[in-house]
Design a protein around this motif. Structure first.
Motif, short mmCIF file in Angstrom:
data_model
loop_
_atom_site.label_atom_id
_atom_site.label_comp_id
_atom_site.label_asym_id
_atom_site.label_seq_id
_atom_site.Cartn_x
_atom_site.Cartn_y
_atom_site.Cartn_z
N GLN A 74 -23.75 32.42 -28.69
CA GLN A 74 -23.75 32.89 -27.31
C GLN A 74 -23.09 31.90 -26.36
N VAL A 75 -23.25 30.60 -26.62
CA VAL A 75 -22.76 29.59 -25.68
C VAL A 75 -21.53 28.86 -26.23
N CYS A 125 -18.72 27.95 -23.85
CA CYS A 125 -18.98 26.89 -22.86
C CYS A 125 -18.61 25.51 -23.39
N ASN A 133 -22.85 37.57 -35.90
CA ASN A 133 -22.42 36.48 -35.03
C ASN A 133 -20.93 36.20 -35.16
N ILE A 193 -35.51 28.56 -26.35
CA ILE A 193 -34.06 28.67 -26.53
C ILE A 193 -33.45 29.75 -25.62
N PRO A 194 -34.05 30.94 -25.44
CA PRO A 194 -33.45 31.91 -24.52
C PRO A 194 -33.29 31.38 -23.10
N GLN A 228 -30.37 29.00 -23.07
CA GLN A 228 -29.12 29.78 -23.16
C GLN A 228 -28.72 30.32 -21.80
N ASN A 229 -29.68 30.80 -21.04
CA ASN A 229 -29.40 31.33 -19.70
C ASN A 229 -28.93 30.24 -18.76
N PHE A 267 -27.76 20.91 -25.02
CA PHE A 267 -27.01 21.65 -26.04
C PHE A 267 -26.72 20.78 -27.25
N GLN A 279 -29.60 20.63 -29.56
CA GLN A 279 -29.71 21.83 -30.39
C GLN A 279 -28.60 21.87 -31.45
N LYS A 318 -25.25 29.03 -19.57
CA LYS A 318 -24.21 29.95 -19.10
C LYS A 318 -23.97 29.80 -17.60
N PHE A 334 -27.99 31.34 -30.95
CA PHE A 334 -27.88 30.58 -29.70
C PHE A 334 -26.50 29.96 -29.56
#
Length: 764
Positions: free
Chosen positions: A69-70, A73, A107, A17-18, A21-22, A35, A38, A25, A66
């Protein structure tokens, strides 16, 4: 070796997942399919998690982090995500694990920082959590987040929309428990089911009051709506909420209130005592515990003694008369349910509101009479509340029984000198605000205590005598009035009757001192009287005050005033129905036509005060007012040194206190004013060290001045010289004296023979 099977990109990204996520972005459109996989996974786990919150908590927390963070987007796909987190927190908070609670809260804050949700949406989710959470760490995080978010929103300019919304939420948190029955905090009423239910109702309100006080303290909120929230808390049925609200107006710290993180909390005595029970007890640990406990008690006492009233909050109260009447009603109605400490808190707030707004809650004086006994606990605080509730509009006939009760309980030979001094000081403070409440016979008895042997009693009695020499010398006997008061009565001056306001000011106090000083400075600099325009404009440099240039001082709205005009023709008065004064000796010479020249004033009549024209010919700058304050202090100091009496000393003290920017209001006093001057107490460690350092000034380190100034050649004193100055009791216990007493006859003869031989040698 065989070739390894090919692994698809989706399987790799699903497991990491990290990494996903990168990549999202960097290029959201290219990884939208991953995405959505998930997101569907998150949605299915969320539905299961709502039914069984203990299943797969770790995976659920990873997916929540996760998506947070996104979320920027894919705003359309994650539109319902913030509301889902908020709903889960508010509805399932009791069954969620601590880690899940912390993840959901953090969060939500992350979504606010990314502007996915607004401040209002975040605060609506966080406010209900404060009274429900049991974790001190999470509670501190929520509290810090709320305060920082509101402070950031009001950083550049006031965010009125957010402030109104939050204030409505806080007001509702306090108002929801107002319809309950008052339980009290005295005796058995604190225990049982009623006490537990009261505690649950008060948790929400106490957090609303605490946050409101923090926002006021940090200067984020300073309007009347903020004060209204805390004012409503003063009548909450939960005593803890009442106490926190009352402490806000009193300017003191509530013992039940949590300290802010930036505040110095001092030593943790409770933690030290706990360590003593689980570890080995040693002498050093006991000594350390005693030291820490003493420091904590001292700090708590300093906070209590140095508390200053919250003057702006008292002035912003809406309808102070109704507020004061409701306070008295609560005090009188629940007198048997409330403890003495809480009743004194209500008395202090009620008295300060009465003194600040000049309210007349007459039932308060009937209520407080029963507590006016010298053996009453915390009687000093009660006397302070009584004194600061009185003002010049309080009816004298209501206060006369109170003064009589004070005199009968505190001022008689059957009590100690400290009690008498406290009683006299209390009577003086009440009479200073309303002089007409005193009876002449009682006043004559009270001022006889100025012949006492105790310093505190003498000072208190003399202060009462001096007060009536100033405000109403006619109540004193002729031999007790003093020279100034007797001359005032002879000239026909009379005290102001009850209900009459003070005489209107004819100008700025002490302005003539500033005029003389400016003329002296101009004369020293060689400036002509008409060349000071440029100096007036330069005097505003460095002050944050906008002003017009001095060149426009002759524009419309101003008129020139000649110094030769007859100032006596101007009559300044605020009375609509003035009555002519009774004729006094010499008045026939003063009553003449206003257009005619008056004869010189007789020596027995007081000269008219000098009126300065500086205020009408010059725009005074902040620097001028600063100089005026210094000149007034200098003049008051000179008057006090030349025998101006206690009035001059009191005026000097008020000016010096105002220079130190201390809030001064005659309606507010402290317990020290009631106790009066007392014997010097034992100096603490700081005072002793200060005295030691003061004695070391001008002295070499580890050196002594003895024998260095009196002798020609600097040297120390000999042991024989030191022995001469020793006390006789030290000499009697010395070895030399004891050996002389024990010496035999033979030893004495030998010592005498040796002395004779030495004398002969010295003679030859």
């Amino acid at each position: 070796m065989g070739r390894q099977p090919h692994t698809s990109r989706g399987v790799l990204l699903t497991a990491n997942i990290p990494q996903l996520q990168n990549l999202i972005k960097r290029d959201p459109a290219a990884y939208k399919e991953e995405f959505l996989q998930q997101w569907n996974h998150y949605d299915s786990i969320r539905r299961i998690f709502e039914l069984k919150p203990d299943d797969d908590g770790q995976r659920f927390r990873e997916l929540v982090g996760f998506i947070s963070q996104v979320a920027t987007c894919y705003p359309k796909e994650t539109a319902e995500f913030p509301s889902q987190l908020s709903t889960m927190l508010l509805e399932k908070y009791a069954v969620l694990s601590p880690d899940t609670r912390k993840t959901l809260v953090s969060n939500l804050v992350l979504l606010r920082n990314k502007d996915v949700i607004t401040s209002i949406e975040l605060l609506k989710s966080l406010f209900p959590l404060l009274p429900r959470t049991t974790s001190s760490t999470l509670r501190a995080f929520i509290r810090k987040t709320i305060l920082s978010d509101i402070r950031t929103a009001n950083l550049r300019t006031k965010n009125h929309k957010l402030n109104r919304t939050v204030q409505v939420m806080l007001f509702g948190m306090v108002e929801r428990g107002m319809d309950a029955e008052m339980v009290g905090d005295k005796g058995k009423l604190r225990n049982g089911n009623a006490g537990e239910a009261s505690k649950e109702r008060g948790e929400e309100a106490i957090w609303a009051i605490t946050l409101t006080k923090e926002l006021w303290k940090k200067g984020i909120w300073n309007d009347a709506k903020t004060v209204s929230i805390v004012a409503l808390g003063c009548f909450h049925p939960v005593v803890k909420v009442q106490s926190a609200s009352i402490h806000f107006f009193l300017g003191s710290e509530d013992e039940n209130e949590e300290d802010s993180e930036n505040e110095d909390k001092g030593p943790d005595v409770k933690n030290l005592r706990h360590k003593m029970t689980v570890t080995k007890t040693t002498r050093s640990k006991l000594k350390n515990l005693e030291k820490k406990t003493k420091a904590a008690n001292k700090k708590r006492a300093e906070k209590k003694n140095h508390a200053t009233p919250n003057f702006p909050a008292l002035q912003l109260l809406h309808d102070p008369q109704t507020f004061g009447e409701k306070l008295y009603e609560s005090l009188n109605r629940y007198d048997k349910r409330l403890s003495l400490d809480h009743k004194i808190l209500i008395m202090q707030l009620l008295s300060r509101v009465m003194g600040s707004h000049k309210l007349c809650v007459l039932g308060f004086y009937t209520y407080i009479v029963k507590y006016l006994q010298y053996h009453q606990l915390r009687v000093t605080s009660i006397l302070v509340s009584l004194a600061q509730s009185v003002h010049d509009l309080t009816p004298p006939d209501v206060l006369t029984p109170v003064i009589t009760k004070l005199a009968h309980e505190f001022v008689h030979p059957g009590v100690g000198s400290e009690v008498i001094a406290a009683g006299l000081n209390s009577i003086r403070e009440v009479c200073r605000r309303q002089p007409w409440c005193m009876e002449a016979d009682l006043l004559g008895d009270l001022i006889e205590y100025r012949k006492s042997r105790d310093k505190g009693v003498v000072t208190a009695s003399r202060s009462l005598l001096q007060l009536y020499r100033e405000v109403n010398p006619g109540m004193l006997k002729k031999r007790e009035r003093g020279k100034a008061a007797s001359m005032g009565l002879a000239s026909g001056s009379e005290p102001r009757p009850f209900g009459h306001g003070q005489i209107a000011a004819a100008g700025i106090d002490g302005l003539e001192l500033l005029e003389d000083e400016l003329e002296r400075l101009r004369a020293e600099d060689g400036i002509e009287p008409g060349d000071e325009a440029d100096d007036d404009e330069a005097a505003w440099d460095g002050w944050d005050v906008e002003s017009d240039s001095s060149e426009d001082s002759d524009s419309e709205g101003w008129m020139d005033v000649d110094d030769d005009d007859d100032v006596e023709d101007i009559v300044v008065s605020d009375s609509d129905d003035e009555k002519p004064k009774k004729p006094v000796k010499g008045d026939d010479e003063k009553e003449k036509n206003g257009d005619e020249e008056t004869d010189p004033v007789e020596p027995s009549e007081p000269a008219p005060p000098r009126l300065s024209t500086l205020g009408t010919t010059k725009i005074l700058t902040p620097a001028d007012f600063a100089l005026l304050n210094e000149l007034k202090i200098k003049a008051a100091t000179k008057e006090a040194e030349n025998g101006g009496g206690t009035s001059a000393k009191r005026k000097l003290a008020a000016l010096e206190a105002a220079r130190k920017s201390m809030p001064q209001d005659e309606s507010f006093i402290s317990e020290g004013d009631i106790l009066g001057p007392r014997k010097k107490t034992k100096a603490d460690y700081a005072e002793r060290m200060e005295s030691i350092q003061k004695g070391r000034e001008g002295r070499e380190k580890f050196g002594s001045n003895k024998g260095k100034k009196t002798k020609e050649a600097p040297s120390s004193s000999t042991n024989r010289e030191k022995a001469r100055n020793k006390p006789i009791m030290m000499i009697l216990a010395s070895g030399t004296v004891r050996n002389k007493k024990k010496a035999s006859l033979r030893e004495k003869q030998m010592k005498l023979r040796a002395h004779i031989e030495r004398a002969k040698k010295a003679h030859h």
